[in-house]
Motif scaffolding. Structure first.
Motif, PDB file in Angstrom:
ATOM      1  N   THR A 174     -13.207 -10.154  -4.254  1.00  0.00           N
ATOM      2  CA  THR A 174     -12.648  -9.200  -5.213  1.00  0.00           C
ATOM      3  C   THR A 174     -13.244  -9.403  -6.599  1.00  0.00           C
ATOM      4  OG1 THR A 174     -10.560  -9.088  -3.979  1.00  0.00           O
ATOM      5  CG2 THR A 174     -10.518  -8.400  -6.280  1.00  0.00           C
ATOM      6  N   GLY A 180      -7.611   3.351  -5.310  1.00  0.00           N
ATOM      7  CA  GLY A 180      -8.148   2.015  -5.045  1.00  0.00           C
ATOM      8  C   GLY A 180      -7.044   1.027  -4.723  1.00  0.00           C
ATOM      9  N   GLN A 181      -5.934   1.130  -5.450  1.00  0.00           N
ATOM     10  CA  GLN A 181      -4.819   0.217  -5.218  1.00  0.00           C
ATOM     11  C   GLN A 181      -4.116   0.489  -3.889  1.00  0.00           C
ATOM     12  OE1 GLN A 181      -2.766   1.058  -8.934  1.00  0.00           O
ATOM     13  NE2 GLN A 181      -3.452  -0.865  -9.818  1.00  0.00           N
ATOM     14  N   LEU A 205     -11.538   4.156 -10.142  1.00  0.00           N
ATOM     15  CA  LEU A 205     -11.345   3.869  -8.715  1.00  0.00           C
ATOM     16  C   LEU A 205     -11.628   2.402  -8.410  1.00  0.00           C
ATOM     17  CD1 LEU A 205     -10.884   4.917  -5.794  1.00  0.00           C
ATOM     18  CD2 LEU A 205     -13.348   5.380  -5.713  1.00  0.00           C
ATOM     19  N   LEU A 206     -12.722   1.886  -8.935  1.00  0.00           N
ATOM     20  CA  LEU A 206     -13.087   0.498  -8.684  1.00  0.00           C
ATOM     21  C   LEU A 206     -12.104  -0.469  -9.339  1.00  0.00           C
ATOM     22  CD1 LEU A 206     -15.149  -1.364  -7.377  1.00  0.00           C
ATOM     23  CD2 LEU A 206     -16.556  -1.180  -9.447  1.00  0.00           C
ATOM     24  N   LEU A 217      -9.085  -0.741  -7.190  1.00  0.00           N
ATOM     25  CA  LEU A 217      -9.393  -1.463  -5.957  1.00  0.00           C
ATOM     26  C   LEU A 217      -9.273  -2.971  -6.136  1.00  0.00           C
ATOM     27  CD1 LEU A 217     -10.463  -0.847  -3.026  1.00  0.00           C
ATOM     28  CD2 LEU A 217     -12.737  -1.337  -3.923  1.00  0.00           C
ATOM     29  N   SER A 271      -6.467  -1.308  -1.167  1.00  0.00           N
ATOM     30  CA  SER A 271      -6.744  -2.728  -1.343  1.00  0.00           C
ATOM     31  C   SER A 271      -5.726  -3.693  -0.724  1.00  0.00           C
ATOM     32  CB  SER A 271      -6.900  -3.018  -2.836  1.00  0.00           C
ATOM     33  OG  SER A 271      -7.494  -4.255  -3.046  1.00  0.00           O
ATOM     34  N   CYS A 301     -15.457  -6.648  -8.726  1.00  0.00           N
ATOM     35  CA  CYS A 301     -14.979  -6.241 -10.042  1.00  0.00           C
ATOM     36  C   CYS A 301     -16.129  -6.035 -11.026  1.00  0.00           C
ATOM     37  CB  CYS A 301     -14.002  -7.284 -10.581  1.00  0.00           C
ATOM     38  SG  CYS A 301     -13.267  -6.880 -12.179  1.00  0.00           S
ATOM     39  N   SER A 350       0.823  -1.209   0.000  1.00  0.00           N
ATOM     40  CA  SER A 350       0.000   0.000   0.000  1.00  0.00           C
ATOM     41  C   SER A 350       0.857   1.258   0.000  1.00  0.00           C
ATOM     42  CB  SER A 350      -0.922   0.004   1.225  1.00  0.00           C
ATOM     43  OG  SER A 350      -1.951  -0.950   1.089  1.00  0.00           O
TER      44      SER A 350
END
Length: 408
Positions: free
Chosen positions: A389, A365-366, A239-240, A243, A369, A393, A59
């Protein structure tokens, strides 16, 4: 051969534009950012880290990228595309050098974080550079090919990891050298001014479109753009996408090594397959021109969700793992190119700003996650994390473009 040499030496020749772009993306994305996941088992063992700490370091890499993505468009607007690209190459070189020399988790985390900054600096300005150096009819194709540089970086990391073996930090020394080479080449080729360096065949209309963007304050431009439904769909989808995909990049090798007891060599081969498959993402520009962005993004989303889920049911053999690696690698690079093309379509007045904002949200997002996945794996199992996940998605399908986007 000699008659082709003058064109190869031109700044805006296909060899130089695509070559420099590919190499800097391979260095900053493929090596500096995503290769961390390949070395997670060795890093965890050598530094005695648990899953939560491994996820936290992952992160931190995304945090570095997040902050750099905010800075990069500002540098482009105030100075030139060249400056943030060179800064990105320099941070990639220094960050990977720190990882190679790290003797404790603190220096490791610092190196990973610094390396993670590099694509945030170097990637957004490429949209401006391509717009200045290339004819309009070549931009989508050139951008998609350059975007696939991530895959080449991932491909290179695999053999170097195998050669280095237990001395995995030697591989990071090689990565740092590659990043240094990319930085020097880009220093020679990338445009040093945001004005007056457009390709000689660019239309007068394109020149006139660029001037208001340079004059309009960034916050005012953003406020105006956020009123557009197409832009809001772009940003929420980005963003998604960030993630869900960072779980695969950070923990896929860890998952298959634990569940299937694969050898170190087999795990590296899996990683290389992901990289090799990503080269197919270079077709994004042609696919968008022929079928439209919305249709390609829909099927790519279904495919990447399937690849994430299939990793949880993989057997001892390599067949299911190979299918997952191929599908994820190809669709990940494809979707990042789609979001890049979509962002330039939405921000024709300021390509690097649209790029930067889109990939800022992918990185946001990354950022979240890996830490969530690491904590979830400690509480439950990584298999369950991957299954959730894959379901999340599918939310990207609710955020497809409502207009027919077919070019930058």
């Amino acid at each position: 051969m000699s008659r082709y040499l003058p064109s190869l030496l031109e700044r805006n020749s296909p060899f130089n534009v695509i070559g420099t772009g590919l190499l800097i993306v391979a260095s900053t994305y493929g090596l500096s950012r995503y290769t961390y996941g390949l070395f997670v088992p060795a890093i965890r063992d050598d530094f005695n880290l648990d899953q939560a700490k491994v996820g936290a370091i992952g992160s931190a890499s995304y945090l570095g990228y997040l902050l750099a993505t905010l800075v990069s468009p500002i540098l482009v607007r105030r100075f030139s595309p060249r400056l943030p690209i060179i800064l990105g190459g320099m941070t990639a070189t220094l960050g990977m050098l720190l990882v190679a020399l790290a003797g404790n988790p603190l220096w490791l985390a610092l190196g990973v974080t610094l390396a993670g900054c590099s694509p945030g600096l170097a990637y957004p300005p490429l949209s401006d550079a391509i717009k200045q150096l290339c004819r309009a009819d070549k931009r989508s194709r050139y951008y998609a090919i350059i975007n696939s540089g991530t895959s080449f970086g991932v491909m290179v990391s695999g053999p170097l990891a195998l050669i280095a073996g237990s001395r995995w930090q030697l591989a990071w020394l090689c990565f740092a050298f590659i990043a240094l080479t990319a930085t020097l080449w880009n220093l020679l080729i990338m445009p040093g001014s945001t004005r007056g360096t457009a390709h000689h065949t660019s239309s007068l209309e394109e020149h006139s479109d660029r001037l208001p963007a340079c004059q309009e304050p960034m916050l005012m431009l953003l406020r105006r753009k956020l009123k557009d439904k197409l832009v809001r769909r772009l940003l929420l989808g980005a963003l998604l996408f960030g993630l869900v995909t960072s779980v695969y990049w950070t923990f896929s090798v860890e998952l298959i090594a634990g569940n299937n007891r694969l050898s170190e060599t087999s795990s590296v081969i899996f990683w290389m397959i992901v990289g090799i498959a990503g080269v197919a993402g270079g077709l994004a520009g042609d696919l968008v021109t022929r079928f439209g962005l919305a249709r390609i993004l829909k099927w790519a989303t279904l495919a990447i969700a399937t690849s994430i889920a299939s990793l949880t049911v993989a057997s001892e053999g390599m067949l299911m793992l190979t299918i997952s690696a191929v599908v994820f690698g190809a669709t990940f690079i494809l979707i990042t190119a789609l979001y890049g093309i979509w962002s330039v379509y939405c921000f024709p007045e300021a390509p690097s700003l649209g790029f930067g904002l889109t990939f800022f949200l992918i990185s946001a997002g990354q950022l979240v996650s890996p830490s969530l996945a690491g904590v979830g794996a400690d509480l439950w199992k990584m298999t369950g994390v991957f299954q959730v996940t894959a379901i999340v998605c599918l939310g990207i399908l609710l955020l497809l473009p409502t207009q027919d986007v077919r070019s930058i």
